[in-house]
Design an enzyme around this catalytic site. Sequence first.
Site, PDB file in Angstrom:
ATOM      1  N   ALA A   8      50.396  37.864  44.444  1.00  9.06           N
ATOM      2  CA  ALA A   8      49.893  36.545  44.850  1.00  9.06           C
ATOM      3  C   ALA A   8      49.557  36.545  46.336  1.00  9.06           C
ATOM      4  CB  ALA A   8      50.931  35.466  44.532  1.00  9.06           C
ATOM      5  N   ARG A  14      36.592  32.331  49.204  1.00  7.75           N
ATOM      6  CA  ARG A  14      35.485  31.536  48.660  1.00  7.75           C
ATOM      7  C   ARG A  14      35.925  30.168  48.130  1.00  7.75           C
ATOM      8  NH1 ARG A  14      32.403  35.229  44.689  1.00  7.75           N
ATOM      9  NH2 ARG A  14      34.219  36.581  44.796  1.00  7.75           N
ATOM     10  N   ASN A 226      37.378  32.947  41.472  1.00  5.17           N
ATOM     11  CA  ASN A 226      37.085  33.370  42.837  1.00  5.17           C
ATOM     12  C   ASN A 226      36.627  32.215  43.709  1.00  5.17           C
ATOM     13  OD1 ASN A 226      37.679  36.148  42.756  1.00  5.17           O
ATOM     14  ND2 ASN A 226      35.852  36.459  41.512  1.00  5.17           N
ATOM     15  N   TYR A 364      54.657  -9.581  38.415  1.00  6.27           N
ATOM     16  CA  TYR A 364      55.304  -8.411  38.987  1.00  6.27           C
ATOM     17  C   TYR A 364      56.777  -8.440  38.620  1.00  6.27           C
ATOM     18  CZ  TYR A 364      57.575  -5.174  42.098  1.00  6.27           C
ATOM     19  OH  TYR A 364      58.349  -4.158  42.566  1.00  6.27           O
TER      20      TYR A 364
HETATM   21  C1  UD1 Z   1      41.815  44.436  40.404  1.00  3.59           C
HETATM   22  C2  UD1 Z   1      41.844  45.829  39.786  1.00  3.59           C
HETATM   23  C3  UD1 Z   1      40.714  45.911  38.755  1.00  3.59           C
HETATM   24  C4  UD1 Z   1      40.854  44.816  37.713  1.00  3.59           C
HETATM   25  C5  UD1 Z   1      40.933  43.466  38.387  1.00  3.59           C
HETATM   26  C6  UD1 Z   1      41.267  42.393  37.391  1.00  3.59           C
HETATM   27  C7  UD1 Z   1      42.690  47.277  41.520  1.00  3.59           C
HETATM   28  C8  UD1 Z   1      42.353  48.312  42.520  1.00  3.59           C
HETATM   29  N1  UD1 Z   1      41.681  46.800  40.806  1.00  3.59           N
HETATM   30  O1  UD1 Z   1      40.576  44.313  41.045  1.00  3.59           O
HETATM   31  O2  UD1 Z   1      40.740  47.179  38.124  1.00  3.59           O
HETATM   32  O3  UD1 Z   1      39.778  44.858  36.803  1.00  3.59           O
HETATM   33  O4  UD1 Z   1      41.953  43.458  39.392  1.00  3.59           O
HETATM   34  O5  UD1 Z   1      41.138  41.142  37.981  1.00  3.59           O
HETATM   35  O6  UD1 Z   1      43.838  46.935  41.349  1.00  3.59           O
HETATM   36  N2  UD1 Z   1      46.402  41.398  45.858  1.00  3.59           N
HETATM   37  C9  UD1 Z   1      47.414  41.396  46.781  1.00  3.59           C
HETATM   38  N3  UD1 Z   1      47.325  42.217  47.849  1.00  3.59           N
HETATM   39  C10 UD1 Z   1      46.280  43.046  48.059  1.00  3.59           C
HETATM   40  C11 UD1 Z   1      45.245  43.038  47.101  1.00  3.59           C
HETATM   41  C12 UD1 Z   1      45.325  42.208  46.015  1.00  3.59           C
HETATM   42  O7  UD1 Z   1      48.393  40.680  46.628  1.00  3.59           O
HETATM   43  O8  UD1 Z   1      46.288  43.760  49.046  1.00  3.59           O
HETATM   44  C13 UD1 Z   1      46.504  40.515  44.669  1.00  3.59           C
HETATM   45  C14 UD1 Z   1      45.459  39.450  44.643  1.00  3.59           C
HETATM   46  O9  UD1 Z   1      45.911  38.273  45.259  1.00  3.59           O
HETATM   47  C15 UD1 Z   1      45.273  39.243  43.150  1.00  3.59           C
HETATM   48  C16 UD1 Z   1      45.546  40.610  42.575  1.00  3.59           C
HETATM   49  O10 UD1 Z   1      46.282  41.299  43.535  1.00  3.59           O
HETATM   50  O11 UD1 Z   1      46.210  38.339  42.620  1.00  3.59           O
HETATM   51  C17 UD1 Z   1      44.273  41.364  42.245  1.00  3.59           C
HETATM   52  O12 UD1 Z   1      43.530  41.498  43.437  1.00  3.59           O
HETATM   53  P1  UD1 Z   1      41.960  41.409  43.457  1.00  3.59           P
HETATM   54  O13 UD1 Z   1      41.457  41.627  44.826  1.00  3.59           O
HETATM   55  O14 UD1 Z   1      41.498  40.224  42.731  1.00  3.59           O
HETATM   56  O15 UD1 Z   1      41.657  42.704  42.583  1.00  3.59           O
HETATM   57  P2  UD1 Z   1      40.278  43.322  42.298  1.00  3.59           P
HETATM   58  O16 UD1 Z   1      39.875  44.161  43.444  1.00  3.59           O
HETATM   59  O17 UD1 Z   1      39.354  42.289  41.853  1.00  3.59           O
END
Ligand code: UD1
Length: 457
Positions: A8, A14, A226, A364
């Site tokens: 989280a 965005r 997003n 009331y």
């Molecule tokens: C990630 C997956 C991807 C998958 C997708 C599903 C990786 C490298 N990729 O992509 O294969 O299809 O999720 O939605 O894992 N977060 C952190 N810290 C960070 C990065 C992310 O807490 O440094 C959390 C984000 O808040 C989120 C989750 O991890 O809840 C996923 O991060 P997000 O950036 O959405 O992942 P994607 O790159 O989209």
Amino acid sequence: MNKAIILAGGQGKRMKADMPKPLFKVLGEPMLEWVISACEKAGISDICVVKGFKGEMIDEYLGGRYTTVLQAERLGTGHAVMQAVPFLENDSEGNTLVLCGDAPFIDAETISSALKLHEEQRNAVTVITAELDAPKGYGRVIRNESGISGIVEEKDATDEQKAVKEVNSGAYWFDTKQLIALLGKITNENAQKEYYLTDTVSLALADGQNAGAFKSENPDIIKGANDRRDLLELNTYARMQVIDKHLENGVSFICTDGVVIERNVEIANGTEILPNTMIKGNTKIGSGCVIGPNTVIENCTVGNNVTVNAAQAYDSVIGDNANVGPYAHIRPDCNIGKGAKVGDFVEVKNSNIGEKTLISHLAYVGDSDIGKKANIGAGAVTVNFDGVAKSRCVIGDYSFVGSNASLIAPVKLGKGVYTAAGTTVTKDVPDYALAIDRGVMKINEGYTLRKLRPKSK
Ligand code: UD1
Ligand code: CA
């Protein structure tokens, strides 16, 4: 013991708000809460939430319910899970579920079925996947003859890999001990210079361990948001899912416009929900009711055959056959008796209203206990607040409070008491008495004619 890590850390730029993305609400509850409740429903209560951007807001929301760890820099999903290693080392027997805090529709059934496969196959890691017609942006699941061989992120994928429609949901089961070992091997050698949790799949295989995929039948479990447009879409999806459940249970809707029912609401069959109605929190509604139009009900228990029309009710109990509205406001801590009426422009707060008591218009009632079959006239007011303290009014069974009467609390009317219209009741009235407080009315005949007669010169 099995445990869960929920990622989280994201900001959700965005969304254009200073709030961690998982705290944005779908049907009245933060997305994080949806994810937590799926874990709990699957029997996993040992949960660690990885916070990052505005992490203090996550702590404030959770109020100490679960462990949290801070990811100070956002260096990828693998890096996020690394922050939870001490949590994993507390008890490294069993398996660890990793979920995204911003994909609210993961469900207990998927979690449990994936665990079953994970254990049967003795996997170090089992990825939960789904087939999407539009897989853009997701990590692609790469398979070979012997099973899965890895996950490739969109930004690192070849055109051939981009054509794959099976994607990583971002949810996984790990063998906890293997997860700790695999986290130590992840590097950031990729297009985004991030530590990818997804690399655990190929790393496990390279190490001679098993890795598998559990493909969900329902691709909706991976939906996330997003931006605000996506969030609206998630809300619309969840809203219609909930309405569909109630339709299945025998609840009627002539038109679902403006109908928002939160997911923990219970409604018995034979009740009808009319347009522009929000039913929130832990509300329970009986059968044969007509709720709406233009109504808000939050955390209420509503009996059978109740009508609530163009009204708002909060944290209260409304008995069978009661009629509420139009334009009524039931504020917290009321108990509206069976067959009672809370009519037009009536506000009730922290009060007990007895069976079949009628408060039909313009009144009331606050901090009061009214017995059964009483009648509260138009414009009657319980004067419960003297500017410093609140006090209670008691009105006995069968009493008749005249129009525009004011009851100055604390005051008690016995049984069968009448108060004359316009009376200001300042002391207790015994059973079966009339309270009347009124000046003598005078008639001044011909007054208007004298007043308007032209002045003689
Ligand atoms: C990630 C997956 C991807 C998958 C997708 C599903 C990786 C490298 N990729 O992509 O294969 O299809 O999720 O939605 O894992 N977060 C952190 N810290 C960070 C990065 C992310 O807490 O440094 C959390 C984000 O808040 C989120 C989750 O991890 O809840 C996923 O991060 P997000 O950036 O959405 O992942 P994607 O790159 O989209
Ligand atoms: Ca990303």
